[in-house]
Design a protein around this motif. Structure first.
Motif, PDB file in Angstrom:
ATOM      1  N   GLU A  50       0.831  -1.205   0.000  1.00  0.00           N
ATOM      2  CA  GLU A  50       0.000   0.000   0.000  1.00  0.00           C
ATOM      3  C   GLU A  50       0.866   1.255   0.000  1.00  0.00           C
ATOM      4  OE1 GLU A  50      -3.216   0.617  -0.446  1.00  0.00           O
ATOM      5  OE2 GLU A  50      -3.303  -1.515  -0.931  1.00  0.00           O
ATOM      6  N   VAL A  51       1.995   1.211   0.730  1.00  0.00           N
ATOM      7  CA  VAL A  51       2.928   2.337   0.721  1.00  0.00           C
ATOM      8  C   VAL A  51       3.465   2.543  -0.697  1.00  0.00           C
ATOM      9  CG1 VAL A  51       5.162   3.188   1.562  1.00  0.00           C
ATOM     10  CG2 VAL A  51       3.580   2.071   3.141  1.00  0.00           C
ATOM     11  N   LEU A  52       3.844   1.441  -1.355  1.00  0.00           N
ATOM     12  CA  LEU A  52       4.343   1.541  -2.729  1.00  0.00           C
ATOM     13  C   LEU A  52       3.263   2.073  -3.657  1.00  0.00           C
ATOM     14  CD1 LEU A  52       6.414   1.049  -4.937  1.00  0.00           C
ATOM     15  CD2 LEU A  52       5.723  -1.362  -4.976  1.00  0.00           C
ATOM     16  N   ARG A  53       2.034   1.583  -3.506  1.00  0.00           N
ATOM     17  CA  ARG A  53       0.945   2.061  -4.372  1.00  0.00           C
ATOM     18  C   ARG A  53       0.730   3.563  -4.192  1.00  0.00           C
ATOM     19  NH1 ARG A  53      -1.669  -2.827  -2.384  1.00  0.00           N
ATOM     20  NH2 ARG A  53      -1.572  -4.415  -4.020  1.00  0.00           N
ATOM     21  N   ALA A  54       0.815   4.038  -2.945  1.00  0.00           N
ATOM     22  CA  ALA A  54       0.617   5.467  -2.683  1.00  0.00           C
ATOM     23  C   ALA A  54       1.710   6.295  -3.357  1.00  0.00           C
ATOM     24  CB  ALA A  54       0.599   5.722  -1.178  1.00  0.00           C
ATOM     25  N   ARG A  55       2.940   5.796  -3.314  1.00  0.00           N
ATOM     26  CA  ARG A  55       4.034   6.532  -3.946  1.00  0.00           C
ATOM     27  C   ARG A  55       3.901   6.538  -5.465  1.00  0.00           C
ATOM     28  NH1 ARG A  55       9.474   5.425  -0.245  1.00  0.00           N
ATOM     29  NH2 ARG A  55       8.603   6.383   1.635  1.00  0.00           N
ATOM     30  N   VAL A  56       3.496   5.408  -6.013  1.00  0.00           N
ATOM     31  CA  VAL A  56       3.286   5.339  -7.457  1.00  0.00           C
ATOM     32  C   VAL A  56       2.149   6.268  -7.861  1.00  0.00           C
ATOM     33  CG1 VAL A  56       2.485   3.841  -9.328  1.00  0.00           C
ATOM     34  CG2 VAL A  56       4.268   3.036  -7.759  1.00  0.00           C
ATOM     35  N   ARG A  57       1.099   6.323  -7.052  1.00  0.00           N
ATOM     36  CA  ARG A  57      -0.033   7.203  -7.382  1.00  0.00           C
ATOM     37  C   ARG A  57       0.396   8.668  -7.387  1.00  0.00           C
ATOM     38  NH1 ARG A  57      -6.289   6.689  -6.503  1.00  0.00           N
ATOM     39  NH2 ARG A  57      -5.720   5.263  -8.156  1.00  0.00           N
ATOM     40  N   ALA A  64       0.076  11.198 -10.559  1.00  0.00           N
ATOM     41  CA  ALA A  64      -0.630  12.480 -10.496  1.00  0.00           C
ATOM     42  C   ALA A  64       0.181  13.612 -11.116  1.00  0.00           C
ATOM     43  CB  ALA A  64      -0.984  12.814  -9.046  1.00  0.00           C
ATOM     44  N   THR A  65       1.492  13.458 -11.223  1.00  0.00           N
ATOM     45  CA  THR A  65       2.331  14.491 -11.832  1.00  0.00           C
ATOM     46  C   THR A  65       2.405  14.355 -13.353  1.00  0.00           C
ATOM     47  OG1 THR A  65       4.405  13.214 -11.741  1.00  0.00           O
ATOM     48  CG2 THR A  65       3.790  14.466  -9.772  1.00  0.00           C
ATOM     49  N   GLY A  66       1.816  13.280 -13.896  1.00  0.00           N
ATOM     50  CA  GLY A  66       1.868  13.069 -15.332  1.00  0.00           C
ATOM     51  C   GLY A  66       3.143  12.392 -15.806  1.00  0.00           C
ATOM     52  N   ARG A  67       3.890  11.772 -14.887  1.00  0.00           N
ATOM     53  CA  ARG A  67       5.164  11.135 -15.263  1.00  0.00           C
ATOM     54  C   ARG A  67       5.045   9.627 -15.472  1.00  0.00           C
ATOM     55  NH1 ARG A  67      10.040  12.952 -13.839  1.00  0.00           N
ATOM     56  NH2 ARG A  67      10.666  11.236 -15.219  1.00  0.00           N
ATOM     57  N   LEU A  68       3.876   9.048 -15.242  1.00  0.00           N
ATOM     58  CA  LEU A  68       3.735   7.600 -15.350  1.00  0.00           C
ATOM     59  C   LEU A  68       3.137   7.233 -16.702  1.00  0.00           C
ATOM     60  CD1 LEU A  68       4.349   5.272 -13.348  1.00  0.00           C
ATOM     61  CD2 LEU A  68       1.917   5.240 -12.803  1.00  0.00           C
ATOM     62  N   ARG A  69       3.802   6.358 -17.460  1.00  0.00           N
ATOM     63  CA  ARG A  69       3.293   6.004 -18.788  1.00  0.00           C
ATOM     64  C   ARG A  69       2.776   4.578 -18.883  1.00  0.00           C
ATOM     65  NH1 ARG A  69       7.452   4.080 -22.671  1.00  0.00           N
ATOM     66  NH2 ARG A  69       9.521   4.105 -21.730  1.00  0.00           N
ATOM     67  N   VAL A  70       2.526   3.960 -17.741  1.00  0.00           N
ATOM     68  CA  VAL A  70       1.822   2.676 -17.691  1.00  0.00           C
ATOM     69  C   VAL A  70       0.769   2.787 -16.598  1.00  0.00           C
ATOM     70  CG1 VAL A  70       3.841   1.361 -18.453  1.00  0.00           C
ATOM     71  CG2 VAL A  70       3.426   1.667 -16.000  1.00  0.00           C
ATOM     72  N   ALA A  71      -0.148   1.837 -16.557  1.00  0.00           N
ATOM     73  CA  ALA A  71      -1.168   1.847 -15.502  1.00  0.00           C
ATOM     74  C   ALA A  71      -0.502   1.730 -14.129  1.00  0.00           C
ATOM     75  CB  ALA A  71      -2.141   0.691 -15.716  1.00  0.00           C
ATOM     76  N   GLU A  72      -1.131   2.309 -13.127  1.00  0.00           N
ATOM     77  CA  GLU A  72      -0.555   2.286 -11.777  1.00  0.00           C
ATOM     78  C   GLU A  72      -0.267   0.865 -11.301  1.00  0.00           C
ATOM     79  OE1 GLU A  72      -2.420   4.757  -8.720  1.00  0.00           O
ATOM     80  OE2 GLU A  72      -3.422   5.855 -10.324  1.00  0.00           O
ATOM     81  N   HIS A  73      -1.233  -0.042 -11.486  1.00  0.00           N
ATOM     82  CA  HIS A  73      -1.040  -1.403 -10.982  1.00  0.00           C
ATOM     83  C   HIS A  73       0.129  -2.076 -11.680  1.00  0.00           C
ATOM     84  CE1 HIS A  73      -2.622  -3.757 -14.425  1.00  0.00           C
ATOM     85  NE2 HIS A  73      -3.412  -2.726 -14.628  1.00  0.00           N
ATOM     86  N   ARG A  74       0.330  -1.733 -12.966  1.00  0.00           N
ATOM     87  CA  ARG A  74       1.459  -2.311 -13.708  1.00  0.00           C
ATOM     88  C   ARG A  74       2.785  -1.796 -13.147  1.00  0.00           C
ATOM     89  NH1 ARG A  74       2.843  -6.724 -16.570  1.00  0.00           N
ATOM     90  NH2 ARG A  74       4.275  -6.262 -18.285  1.00  0.00           N
ATOM     91  N   ALA A  75       2.836  -0.522 -12.853  1.00  0.00           N
ATOM     92  CA  ALA A  75       4.058   0.055 -12.287  1.00  0.00           C
ATOM     93  C   ALA A  75       4.382  -0.564 -10.924  1.00  0.00           C
ATOM     94  CB  ALA A  75       3.905   1.568 -12.141  1.00  0.00           C
ATOM     95  N   VAL A  76       3.357  -0.742 -10.096  1.00  0.00           N
ATOM     96  CA  VAL A  76       3.560  -1.353  -8.778  1.00  0.00           C
ATOM     97  C   VAL A  76       4.095  -2.769  -8.929  1.00  0.00           C
ATOM     98  CG1 VAL A  76       2.371  -2.208  -6.709  1.00  0.00           C
ATOM     99  CG2 VAL A  76       1.854   0.072  -7.601  1.00  0.00           C
ATOM    100  N   GLU A  77       3.502  -3.535  -9.830  1.00  0.00           N
ATOM    101  CA  GLU A  77       3.933  -4.926 -10.034  1.00  0.00           C
ATOM    102  C   GLU A  77       5.381  -4.997 -10.510  1.00  0.00           C
ATOM    103  OE1 GLU A  77       1.006  -6.123 -12.813  1.00  0.00           O
ATOM    104  OE2 GLU A  77      -0.561  -6.481 -11.307  1.00  0.00           O
ATOM    105  N   LEU A  78       5.751  -4.124 -11.432  1.00  0.00           N
ATOM    106  CA  LEU A  78       7.111  -4.134 -11.958  1.00  0.00           C
ATOM    107  C   LEU A  78       8.131  -3.751 -10.892  1.00  0.00           C
ATOM    108  CD1 LEU A  78       6.504  -2.516 -15.468  1.00  0.00           C
ATOM    109  CD2 LEU A  78       7.391  -4.808 -15.041  1.00  0.00           C
TER     110      LEU A  78
END
Length: 245
Positions: free
Chosen positions: A127-134, A138-152
């Motif tokens: 959950e801590v990792l998910r919050a950081r990824v979220r 929110a800044t527009g820097r993530l180019r994959v889905a949140e859950h995908r980034a967390v898994e990777l």
């Protein structure tokens, strides 16, 4: 050897003492030292106490893993927000790698599939990792889905620690974890705004900016006040499909 009473505060204190003793033995001598007899002897209680409080040795090991990892996760969750979500994500990675290398025997217990799937502390860490990824999304820097980034990130972090732990300490390459993190972030992050550094690889595909915008918008959908729950769910589904298409 005196048996501590097993009711109320006495039971709680005995349990906490056994967990602390087992954690110390695990840290100092490895899993082989955490036997029912060895822990009971070191804690100054009779062996049947462990069975009454934990069921068996595996139950004790579960409690030890939960105790140590819960303290680590709590500290991680309380870490100051620097104001730079990408830097905070990297800081969390470094802490995770450092914890794994400093707690080799415990880390092996934590990532064992049977324990990891039922550990509240492991769930809290995710959950801590998910919050950081979220926050990054929110800044527009993530180019994959949140859950995908967390898994990777989770898979890469676990793999990096296990790979390093499999090496003799004197042969471990401290740059391996850094290289793994760089590879992951190149696959999940867009480039920051500004001029391109000369040493950087070619710019990411232009479709990344559209995906990043969709991922960023997805983070605010739950807070849009004038939409119904059904409308929010539908909008979230559309955005998820846009990201994963």
């Amino acid at each position: 050897m005196v048996e501590t009473k097993q009711g109320g505060t006495g039971r709680s204190e005995t349990r906490a003492n056994l967990v602390e003793v087992a954690a110390r033995l695990l840290r100092e001598q490895g899993p082989a030292a955490v036997t029912t007899r060895g822990v009971a002897q070191a804690a100054g209680v009779q062996a049947p106490t462990i069975y009454r409080l934990f069921g068996d040795k595996d139950g004790l090991l579960d409690a030890v893993a939960e105790h140590v990892f819960a303290a680590y996760v709590a500290g991680k969750a309380l870490a100051d927000d620097s104001g730079d979500p990408v830097a905070d994500l990297r800081a969390g990675w470094d802490v995770h790698i450092g914890f794994g290398l400093a707690n080799a025997a415990l880390f092996g217990l934590l990532v064992a599939p049977g324990r990891a799937s039922r550990s509240p502390a492991t769930s809290a860490g995710l959950e801590v990792l998910r919050a950081r990824v979220r926050r990054v999304a929110a800044t527009g820097r993530l180019r994959v889905a949140e859950h995908r980034a967390v898994e990777l990130i989770h898979a890469a972090g676990t793999g990096a620690v296990l790979t390093l732990l499999a090496m003799p300490p004197q042969e471990r390459d401290p740059g391996l974890a850094d290289a793994m993190y760089d590879m992951v972030t190149r696959s999940i992050l867009t480039r920051p705004a500004g001029p391109e550094p000369a040493a950087e690889p070619a710019p990411a595909p232009t479709g990344d900016s559209t995906t990043a915008a969709a991922v960023a918008f997805r983070t605010v959908v739950p807070r849009l006040p004038k939409l119904t729950d059904i409308e929010r769910a539908l909008l979230s589904e559309w955005l998820d499909r846009a990201v994963e298409s």
